[in-house]
Design an enzyme around this catalytic site. Structure first.
Site, PDB file in Angstrom:
ATOM      1  NE  ARG A   1      -3.656  -2.450   0.091  1.00 47.32           N
ATOM      2  CZ  ARG A   1      -3.363  -3.592  -0.529  1.00 47.32           C
ATOM      3  NH1 ARG A   1      -2.259  -3.686  -1.267  1.00 47.32           N
ATOM      4  NH2 ARG A   1      -4.153  -4.638  -0.438  1.00 47.32           N
TER       5      ARG A   1
ATOM      6  CB  SER B   1      -9.419  -1.528   3.850  1.00 46.84           C
ATOM      7  OG  SER B   1      -9.989  -2.722   3.369  1.00 46.84           O
TER       8      SER B   1
ATOM      9  CD  GLU C   1      -5.869   0.114   2.370  1.00 42.30           C
ATOM     10  OE1 GLU C   1      -6.689  -0.038   1.447  1.00 42.30           O
ATOM     11  OE2 GLU C   1      -5.450  -0.840   3.071  1.00 42.30           O
TER      12      GLU C   1
END
Length: 321
Positions: free
Chosen positions: A188, A243, A313
């Site tokens: 990520r 998320s 995130e």
């Protein structure tokens, strides 16, 4: 996820480019919260975007620039954004929405895809053309620009596994082509090295992707199976940002939050999903502040219980009240 109809904002033509002023952004995000942006611009094409940025930079060299695709994985604060927001996709046919299969001498068949293309739309295109390895993109609720910026992925695959090069644009409208070796790519995270060219700010505008063609596997069935799994595990159809937290090494954010007894915990109109604890739901009355406070609360409780500091995130942008 069903989005509400968007109100046509007040706009004006500036040097032949249509700019929206003080545009509320809540309906441009999947959380459906957030204040207004000072300026919003949606390009009709990549070429027009280059011209606009070149013109904008001459008198707005210090104005912050933000990019917004489908509005997932971002929390815009209630007081909005002081600066310019570039909309790469707002549910219409304009924007950075081109993609196609090309044949090159060095890489054979590649897929070129602009930043505003929804990942799910690209996944369906790949499936119909016998590229089943692109099915995972159907599980990413954003556009290719965001997927490139954060190396989005799911179910064992990540965006940059398939990238052979990218085009990036700076705030003066210059486009530079870069390779994966020009970046440090991780879970990520995608960071430029050094940087690889003179621009201090840049954004992804086009990806060149490669997948293995295989007509023995049904990409359409792979997408169907993935979406069924996603629906069974995640709060699909509700107002969420995707998320919220990255998974810590060797662990899962959702499991840590669930173990802390926070499933269903609410602050204002924001709720930690009873279905999957790494999702925060806007129960249609939440403010961005409610969601941000719930993010902080989850971080604090998990840290107190485990010593693990959850990292977001999602990106939190905008002005404090």
């Amino acid at each position: 996820m069903t989005k509400t109809n968007r109100v046509t904002p007040a706009s004006e033509s500036t040097d032949n480019f249509m700019l929206h002023k003080n545009l509320p952004l809540a309906d441009y995000t999947t959380w459906h919260v957030g204040g207004a942006a000072d300026l919003v611009y949606q390009p009709n094409s990549l070429e027009e975007l280059q011209q606009f940025l070149a013109k904008f930079a001459t008198t707005n060299s210090d104005t912050p620039i933000y990019w917004l695709g489908l509005g997932s994985n971002v929390l815009i604060k209630d007081s909005g954004i002081r600066g310019l927001v570039v909309l790469t996709n707002s549910g219409s046919n304009i924007g950075l929405n081109n993609f196609e299969i090309q044949t090159t001498s060095s890489h054979g068949k590649i897929i070129t895809c602009e930043a505003g293309v929804p990942c799910a739309k690209l996944a369906k295109f790949l499936a119909k053309n016998n590229y089943p390895g692109g099915a995972f993109l159907a599980g990413i609720p954003g556009t290719m620009g965001g997927a490139l910026a954060m190396n989005a992925g799911c179910y064992g695959s990540e965006t940059w596994d398939h990238v052979i090069k990218v085009d990036v644009i700076d705030r003066q409208g210059n486009i530079t082509q870069l390779k994966p070796s020009d970046f440090v790519i991780g879970y990520r995270t995608v960071k430029a090295k050094n940087p690889p060219f003179n621009a201090q700010e840049f954004w992804f505008v086009r990806a060149y992707l490669q997948f293995t063609q295989d007509d023995s596997i049904s990409g359409v069935e792979a997408i169907k199976s993935l979406l069924q799994k996603r629906t069974s595990q995640q709060p699909i159809g509700l107002f969420s940002g995707g998320s919220v937290f990255r998974n810590p090494p060797g662990n899962f954010a959702g499991k840590l939050i669930e173990a802390a007894g926070l499933k269903g915990y609410t602050i204002g109109g924001a709720e930690i999903s009873p279905k999957h604890a790494n999702f925060i739901i806007n129960n249609k009355t939440a403010t961005a502040k409610d969601i941000e406070d719930l993010i902080t609360h989850a971080q604090n409780i998990v840290f107190a219980n485990t010593g693990i500091k959850l990292e977001t995130e999602i990106r939190i942008i905008g002005e404090e009240k």
